[in-house]
Structures are given as C-alpha cells and as structure tokens.
Enzyme design. Structure first.
Site, mmCIF file in Angstrom:
data_model
loop_
_atom_site.group_PDB
_atom_site.id
_atom_site.type_symbol
_atom_site.label_atom_id
_atom_site.label_comp_id
_atom_site.label_asym_id
_atom_site.label_seq_id
_atom_site.Cartn_x
_atom_site.Cartn_y
_atom_site.Cartn_z
ATOM 1 N N GLU A 97 0.746 -1.274 0.117
ATOM 2 C CA GLU A 97 -0.107 0.268 -0.055
ATOM 3 C C GLU A 97 0.955 1.319 0.036
ATOM 4 O O GLU A 97 2.015 1.270 0.667
ATOM 5 C CB GLU A 97 -0.734 -0.067 1.425
ATOM 6 C CG GLU A 97 -2.159 -0.734 1.256
ATOM 7 C CD GLU A 97 -3.404 0.125 0.708
ATOM 8 O OE1 GLU A 97 -2.912 0.961 0.069
ATOM 9 O OE2 GLU A 97 -4.380 -0.300 1.074
ATOM 10 N N ASP A 98 0.307 2.307 -0.741
ATOM 11 C CA ASP A 98 1.080 3.581 -0.331
ATOM 12 C C ASP A 98 0.929 4.272 0.810
ATOM 13 O O ASP A 98 1.747 4.695 1.474
ATOM 14 C CB ASP A 98 0.639 4.589 -1.597
ATOM 15 C CG ASP A 98 -1.106 4.780 -1.763
ATOM 16 O OD1 ASP A 98 -1.554 4.113 -0.831
ATOM 17 O OD2 ASP A 98 -1.505 5.388 -2.565
ATOM 18 N N ASP A 101 -5.013 5.603 5.883
ATOM 19 C CA ASP A 101 -5.403 6.630 6.465
ATOM 20 C C ASP A 101 -6.548 6.339 7.307
ATOM 21 O O ASP A 101 -6.397 5.920 8.349
ATOM 22 C CB ASP A 101 -5.750 7.435 5.155
ATOM 23 C CG ASP A 101 -6.562 8.801 5.594
ATOM 24 O OD1 ASP A 101 -6.386 9.264 6.783
ATOM 25 O OD2 ASP A 101 -7.137 9.707 4.894
ATOM 26 N N PHE A 150 -2.484 16.389 3.885
ATOM 27 C CA PHE A 150 -2.682 15.574 2.518
ATOM 28 C C PHE A 150 -1.363 15.541 1.866
ATOM 29 O O PHE A 150 -0.755 16.787 1.366
ATOM 30 C CB PHE A 150 -3.588 16.292 1.718
ATOM 31 C CG PHE A 150 -4.102 15.449 0.764
ATOM 32 C CD1 PHE A 150 -5.256 14.491 0.681
ATOM 33 C CD2 PHE A 150 -3.386 15.725 -0.493
ATOM 34 C CE1 PHE A 150 -5.456 13.643 -0.282
ATOM 35 C CE2 PHE A 150 -3.961 14.907 -1.624
ATOM 36 C CZ PHE A 150 -4.925 13.949 -1.414
ATOM 37 N N ARG A 163 1.908 12.530 -9.035
ATOM 38 C CA ARG A 163 2.289 11.400 -8.820
ATOM 39 C C ARG A 163 3.881 11.090 -9.158
ATOM 40 O O ARG A 163 4.528 10.384 -8.554
ATOM 41 C CB ARG A 163 1.593 10.228 -9.715
ATOM 42 C CG ARG A 163 0.179 9.917 -9.072
ATOM 43 C CD ARG A 163 -0.519 8.749 -9.849
ATOM 44 N NE ARG A 163 -1.749 8.714 -10.089
ATOM 45 C CZ ARG A 163 -2.520 8.318 -8.885
ATOM 46 N NH1 ARG A 163 -1.979 7.921 -7.927
ATOM 47 N NH2 ARG A 163 -3.714 8.324 -8.771
HETATM 48 P P1 5GP Z 1 -8.245 4.902 3.558
HETATM 49 O O1 5GP Z 1 -9.144 3.692 2.829
HETATM 50 O O2 5GP Z 1 -6.867 4.322 4.444
HETATM 51 O O3 5GP Z 1 -8.761 6.198 3.849
HETATM 52 O O4 5GP Z 1 -7.324 5.736 2.353
HETATM 53 C C1 5GP Z 1 -6.578 4.845 1.478
HETATM 54 C C2 5GP Z 1 -6.428 5.584 0.187
HETATM 55 O O5 5GP Z 1 -6.705 7.187 0.195
HETATM 56 C C3 5GP Z 1 -4.830 5.714 -0.300
HETATM 57 O O6 5GP Z 1 -4.662 4.562 -0.995
HETATM 58 C C4 5GP Z 1 -4.716 7.036 -1.055
HETATM 59 O O7 5GP Z 1 -5.163 6.530 -2.344
HETATM 60 C C5 5GP Z 1 -6.033 7.852 -0.468
HETATM 61 N N1 5GP Z 1 -5.095 8.833 0.463
HETATM 62 C C6 5GP Z 1 -5.372 8.905 1.916
HETATM 63 N N2 5GP Z 1 -4.646 9.963 2.579
HETATM 64 C C7 5GP Z 1 -4.020 10.297 1.418
HETATM 65 C C8 5GP Z 1 -3.153 11.771 1.298
HETATM 66 O O8 5GP Z 1 -2.530 12.059 2.306
HETATM 67 N N3 5GP Z 1 -2.750 11.922 -0.092
HETATM 68 C C9 5GP Z 1 -3.088 11.128 -1.058
HETATM 69 N N4 5GP Z 1 -2.601 11.439 -2.200
HETATM 70 N N5 5GP Z 1 -3.943 10.160 -0.900
HETATM 71 C C10 5GP Z 1 -4.393 9.724 0.252
#
Ligand code: 5GP
Length: 175
Positions: A97-98, A101, A150, A163
C-alpha cells in the site's frame, strides 16, 4: 493548482533508505517463500517498483485497483476495478500500500485476499496516517508515520497530478 504550495515532508534520500530497510526485513521473512506481492493501484506503483528492485529472490507481482462507489467516498463502499488475475490459494501474499488513512481501503483489500485462502497474508505500507483511522489495520512492514496532512508525490496524487514527484510533499493552500 496555482493556489497550492508543495512542501517536502520526506526527501527522496530518506525514502530510499527506508525502502532498503523494508526490503531487508521482507527478504529475511520471504526469501524462501516465493511470495506474491500485490500492489494497490495507482498510488503504490512507485513504491512497489523501488521496493521489488531491492528484493533479490524469487517472487511474483500482481496489481489490483479499487474505487469508491461514486458519491460515497470514505464510507468503505469500495469496488474492485481490477481483480486478482491469478489464484493465491496456498501462496504467501504480501499486500503493498502507498498510504493508510482511515484504513477502510486496506481492510477491504485484506478481507478480499483472505477469501482466496492464501497460506499467509501480510501488509506493507510506505506511509501510515493514524490520526483518521476508523478501521483497525495491522501493518507488518511500515515505512513512515505521517501527520494528518494531505501528501502527494512518490506515486500519490491530488486530482491525478503530482504522482511523478520524487519526494513526498505536503500540499497546502497558499495563504
Ligand atoms: P483509506 O481507505 O485508508 O482512508 O485511504 C486509502 C487511500 O486514500 C490511499 O490509498 C490513497 O489513495 C488515499 N489517501 C489517503 N490519504 C491520502 C493523502 O494524504 N494523500 C493522497 N494523495 N492520497 C491519500
């Protein structure tokens, strides 16, 4: 875009050192397991590319792509745009995973892979943003914990842009 500033949070040198450390840990645990690494598109593509080039043992790569159902962002209502093309039953799987959140995306993908009966299932994330977590997630290999801002770059986007930045940056509105 003109009313936004980029501020480097994680310079490329720090990211490279952390990727090497993660690769050493993953090598220790997987060098004899012929694992399948599953990258989550699009955000994980840069991290995955750098990580696997530090792994000098047999492995396979796959990618899945997820999207929120329209109008229901952050509700955990996710769908697979690209599913797993190969069977993972009985295989050792490491999800890449990147950023984590809320944890909803990760919880969804881990649940999805689990239904395919892998021999083992672990998670590697470059970034963890624990402030907004609402679904519990165990991260087996973690790069950095980041504040509730963010971030873009190193594969992460804002509106499909940024990206390609080599550093992880905070995107801020200009004062
Ligand atoms: P989650 O489901 O954990 O809330 O979010 C996961 C996805 O939300 C990540 O894979 C990413 O695509 C996006 N995301 C969450 N926080 C960030 C952030 O700070 N920056 C960016 N660019 N994407 C985020």
């Amino acid at each position: 875009m003109d009313n936004q500033n980029l501020k480097v949070l994680l310079p490329r040198e720090d990211i490279a050192a952390t990727v090497r450390k993660l690769a050493a840990d993953i090598t220790r645990d997987y060098h004899d397991k012929n694992p399948i690494l599953i990258g989550i598109l699009k955000g994980a593509f840069v991290f995955m590319a750098d990580l696997v080039r530090c792994l000098n043992f047999p492995l396979e790569l796959e990618f899945v792509r997820l999207a929120s159902y329209s109008g229901t962002q952050s509700t955990g209502q996710l769908k697979m745009l690209q599913t797993l093309p190969c069977p993972v039953e009985g295989r050792h799987v490491l999800v890449i995973e990147d950023i984590i959140d809320t944890g909803l995306t990760t919880a969804f993908i881990m649940g999805y892979v689990k239904t395919k009966s892998p021999a083992s299932l672990k998670l590697c994330a470059l970034l963890d943003k624990p402030a907004r977590r609402c679904a519990p997630v165990d991260i087996d290999y973690l790069g950095f914990t980041v504040p509730d801002r963010f971030v873009v770059g190193y594969g992460l986007d804002y509106d499909q842009k940024y990206r390609n930045l080599p550093d992880v940056c905070v995107l801020e509105a200009k004062p």
